[in-house]
Motif scaffolding. Structure first.
Motif, PDB file in Angstrom:
ATOM      1  N   GLU A 136       3.508  -1.321  13.766  1.00  0.00           N
ATOM      2  CA  GLU A 136       3.330  -2.601  14.456  1.00  0.00           C
ATOM      3  C   GLU A 136       2.439  -2.440  15.692  1.00  0.00           C
ATOM      4  O   GLU A 136       2.283  -1.331  16.213  1.00  0.00           O
ATOM      5  CB  GLU A 136       4.689  -3.165  14.877  1.00  0.00           C
ATOM      6  CG  GLU A 136       5.636  -3.443  13.717  1.00  0.00           C
ATOM      7  CD  GLU A 136       5.042  -4.382  12.666  1.00  0.00           C
ATOM      8  OE1 GLU A 136       4.331  -5.329  13.033  1.00  0.00           O
ATOM      9  OE2 GLU A 136       5.284  -4.147  11.458  1.00  0.00           O
ATOM     10  N   LYS A 182      -2.243  -3.549  14.532  1.00  0.00           N
ATOM     11  CA  LYS A 182      -1.285  -3.161  13.514  1.00  0.00           C
ATOM     12  C   LYS A 182      -2.008  -2.301  12.471  1.00  0.00           C
ATOM     13  O   LYS A 182      -3.180  -2.536  12.176  1.00  0.00           O
ATOM     14  CB  LYS A 182      -0.761  -4.450  12.864  1.00  0.00           C
ATOM     15  CG  LYS A 182       0.201  -4.242  11.746  1.00  0.00           C
ATOM     16  CD  LYS A 182       0.781  -5.573  11.279  1.00  0.00           C
ATOM     17  CE  LYS A 182       1.693  -5.296  10.101  1.00  0.00           C
ATOM     18  NZ  LYS A 182       2.491  -6.464   9.722  1.00  0.00           N
ATOM     19  N   SER A 199      -0.977   1.401   2.448  1.00  0.00           N
ATOM     20  CA  SER A 199      -0.272   0.997   1.246  1.00  0.00           C
ATOM     21  C   SER A 199      -0.683   1.797   0.025  1.00  0.00           C
ATOM     22  O   SER A 199      -1.860   1.960  -0.263  1.00  0.00           O
ATOM     23  CB  SER A 199      -0.386  -0.511   0.994  1.00  0.00           C
ATOM     24  OG  SER A 199      -1.714  -0.898   0.986  1.00  0.00           O
ATOM     25  N   GLU A 226      -1.664  -0.823   8.496  1.00  0.00           N
ATOM     26  CA  GLU A 226      -0.920  -0.909   7.235  1.00  0.00           C
ATOM     27  C   GLU A 226      -1.445   0.128   6.257  1.00  0.00           C
ATOM     28  O   GLU A 226      -2.634   0.156   5.951  1.00  0.00           O
ATOM     29  CB  GLU A 226      -1.086  -2.305   6.620  1.00  0.00           C
ATOM     30  CG  GLU A 226      -0.487  -3.415   7.462  1.00  0.00           C
ATOM     31  CD  GLU A 226      -1.037  -4.779   7.089  1.00  0.00           C
ATOM     32  OE1 GLU A 226      -0.483  -5.412   6.176  1.00  0.00           O
ATOM     33  OE2 GLU A 226      -2.056  -5.175   7.701  1.00  0.00           O
ATOM     34  N   ASN A 273       4.009   0.593   7.592  1.00  0.00           N
ATOM     35  CA  ASN A 273       3.251  -0.175   8.580  1.00  0.00           C
ATOM     36  C   ASN A 273       3.552   0.354   9.975  1.00  0.00           C
ATOM     37  O   ASN A 273       4.629   0.898  10.203  1.00  0.00           O
ATOM     38  CB  ASN A 273       3.670  -1.648   8.563  1.00  0.00           C
ATOM     39  CG  ASN A 273       3.216  -2.350   7.303  1.00  0.00           C
ATOM     40  OD1 ASN A 273       2.387  -1.818   6.562  1.00  0.00           O
ATOM     41  ND2 ASN A 273       3.758  -3.523   7.060  1.00  0.00           N
ATOM     42  N   SER A 317       3.507   4.408   1.613  1.00  0.00           N
ATOM     43  CA  SER A 317       3.286   3.091   2.226  1.00  0.00           C
ATOM     44  C   SER A 317       4.120   2.969   3.496  1.00  0.00           C
ATOM     45  O   SER A 317       5.295   3.321   3.489  1.00  0.00           O
ATOM     46  CB  SER A 317       3.718   1.958   1.294  1.00  0.00           C
ATOM     47  OG  SER A 317       3.010   2.002   0.082  1.00  0.00           O
TER      48      SER A 317
END
Ligand SMILES: Nc1ncnc2c1ncn2[C@@H]1O[C@H](COP(=O)(O)OP(=O)(O)O)[C@@H](O)[C@H]1O
Ligand SMILES: [Mg+2]
Length: 252
Positions: free
Chosen positions: A28, A4, A8, A6, A26, A24
């Motif tokens: 998966e 994953k 941010s 991320e 994500n 920001s």
């Protein structure tokens, strides 16, 4: 195992020009994410930050919950203008990343031969880059990124210079590869049709500084028909979003 990713609250400026602002999102595990946005909005910069080739002014990128570490997290990269080394054969170009990482010879051979079989380029093993078509070069650069058996693949407009037939063919092969190998893929393109054909999810970016304009989950089954009503509808709605960004730019 695919990881994953991320991102941010990312910020990045060059000489006082904001290129990425408060970004920001994500990705998966095993997701095929396409980023589309107007040219010069900061897409390449974003990929380079994820790879650690550029430092963000602020913000964080986590892979598998930890800061990016290229020893632990294998990240394959197909840059915007991939250059194959002209003095190396297809085999040696693909093997390069593994040699740099000091893999044993036998393992390299096994890995590269398996990959060439998988993507059906065994016949080109001893060719040099100048003997290859544009499509084949794109294929070899993807193979090179895959050779390190990456958990994440970053691709920066890899099919941009190809004719439509070759591009469609490589897109279909990439989908097969994604289904087979279950990698996390971040694929940058300004070709909206390409994003609608490929993605599990599409992030539409604003013009510079890049922010997220729309997040579109693509639950259309594969293989996708580019001429179906549903496909065209989604493509047109994204074209409209991008057009708005151009209009903002012209007014500004
Ligand atoms: N190393 C750099 N130094 C200065 N400006 C840069 C640098 N890299 C990118 N830029 C600028 O940042 C903006 C975004 O570039 P880029 O990330 O390549 O956009 P995209 O890939 O979306 O077309 C452009 O205006 C570009 O000129
Ligand atoms: Mg770019």
């Amino acid at each position: 195992m695919p990881f994953k990713v991320e991102v941010s609250n990312l910020h990045k400026s060059f000489n006082g020009f904001k290129v990425i602002e408060k970004l920001s999102f994500n990705v998966e595990q095993g997701e095929f994410l396409c980023l589309v946005g107007p040219s010069r909005c900061g897409k390449t910069t974003l990929l380079r930050i994820i790879l650690g080739l550029e430092t963000p002014d602020s913000g964080k990128i986590l892979v598998d919950g930890k800061p990016v570490n290229l020893e632990k997290h294998r990240i394959g990269y197909v840059p915007q203008d991939p250059t194959l080394l002209p003095w190396l054969s297809v085999y040696d170009n693909i093997a390069l990343g593994l040699r740099i990482r000091g893999f044993p010879r036998e393992e390299i051979k096994k890995q590269v031969e398996e990959l060439m079989r998988l993507i059906k380029i065994e016949g080109f093993r001893d060719y040099y880059p100048h003997q290859l078509s544009g499509g084949m070069k794109a294929y070899v650069s993807i193979a090179r990124a895959l050779a390190i058996n990456p958990d994440i693949i970053l691709m920066d407009e890899p099919f941009v210079n190809l004719d439509a037939q070759t591009r469609n063919l490589l897109q279909a092969e990439l989908i097969k590869l994604h289904e087979y190998a279950a990698k996390t893929i971040i694929f940058v393109t300004h070709n909206i049709e390409e994003a609608v054909f490929l993605a599990d999810r599409i992030l539409v970016l604003t013009k510079r500084p890049a922010r997220i304009k729309r997040n579109i989950s693509m639950d259309m089954p594969r293989p996708r028909n580019r001429y179906s009503e549903e496909f065209i509808k989604i493509r047109e709605s994204i074209e409209e979003l991008i057009k708005e960004e151009f209009e903002v730019e012209f007014k500004a």
